[in-house]
Enzyme design. Sequence first.
Site, PDB file in Angstrom:
ATOM      1  N   GLY A 244      37.482  -5.981  64.417  1.00 19.49           N
ATOM      2  CA  GLY A 244      37.338  -5.053  65.539  1.00 19.49           C
ATOM      3  C   GLY A 244      38.583  -5.039  66.396  1.00 19.49           C
ATOM      4  O   GLY A 244      38.506  -4.937  67.621  1.00 19.49           O
TER       5      GLY A 244
ATOM      6  N   ASN B  17      35.819 -10.860  66.528  1.00 22.70           N
ATOM      7  CA  ASN B  17      35.662 -10.067  67.741  1.00 22.70           C
ATOM      8  C   ASN B  17      34.717  -8.880  67.565  1.00 22.70           C
ATOM      9  O   ASN B  17      34.093  -8.438  68.522  1.00 22.70           O
ATOM     10  CB  ASN B  17      37.039  -9.557  68.186  1.00 22.70           C
TER      11      ASN B  17
ATOM     12  N   ARG C 202      40.640  -1.673  69.160  1.00 30.49           N
ATOM     13  CA  ARG C 202      40.475  -1.185  70.533  1.00 30.49           C
ATOM     14  C   ARG C 202      40.004  -2.321  71.427  1.00 30.49           C
ATOM     15  O   ARG C 202      39.631  -3.401  70.960  1.00 30.49           O
ATOM     16  CB  ARG C 202      39.464  -0.038  70.588  1.00 30.49           C
TER      17      ARG C 202
ATOM     18  N   TYR D 149      21.435  -8.217  72.022  1.00 28.90           N
ATOM     19  CA  TYR D 149      22.792  -8.694  72.293  1.00 28.90           C
ATOM     20  C   TYR D 149      22.765 -10.150  72.749  1.00 28.90           C
ATOM     21  O   TYR D 149      23.521 -10.985  72.235  1.00 28.90           O
ATOM     22  CB  TYR D 149      23.456  -7.810  73.347  1.00 28.90           C
TER      23      TYR D 149
END
Length: 233
Positions: A13, A87, A16, A156
């Site tokens: 990842g 990440n 960005r 999450y």
Amino acid sequence: MESTQKKRALITGGNRGIGLAIAQGLAAKGYEVIITSRSLDNAQQAAAKLQSKVIPIELDVTDDRSINQVVETLRQQIDQLDVLINNAGIYPDDGINILTISRELLDSTMNANAFGPIRMVQAFLPLLAKSPDARVINVSSGYGALEDLSADVPSYCLSKLALNGATIMLAQALHSKGIVVNSVCPGWVRTDMGGASAPRSPEQGADTAIWLATDAPRNINGKFLRDRQVVSF
């Protein structure tokens, strides 16, 4: 000569947000950086922003075939990996809570945020084991700490709690191989995930991960850190 070889870091990842900021920070320190994204085009666009040698590659951490293909591709280009930064992650909990979330959403978030990093370590272990100073950094969250779990951010929180647990177990399992594993809370950062009102820049969010990847004492192992300090899981 081996001693002058640049160190290499792979950031999932990395196209960005915090991932890109980590990539930029490591590139500035002379690391050869491998940026992965689920989209090769996005990885290539991110690589173009870094004024250094970057390998852009397509990778979906939820797909073992994708992970294995990346390992095979990179083994033809590199002989060791010094830093793995897990990440990549998702934050899909808008408008739900622990009483309304579906099994399917729990599955998908856990797969991306916790099981993906575990499989990445397993798959890249042969390359990590060849480094004299291998380091694994799992980008976690304060939501993964027991005292900060929220019923309104169910998948999450649980996935980052599991990632922190995996960090402890991976550090134990890899200690004999000299591979250091830690997790980091970057704080609330202005990214697509964090939103525009977050107080921290991506560079501030990336700082501890970059430090752990480069200059942190190797006796910090199996820990959870925020702002370069060990905090409670």
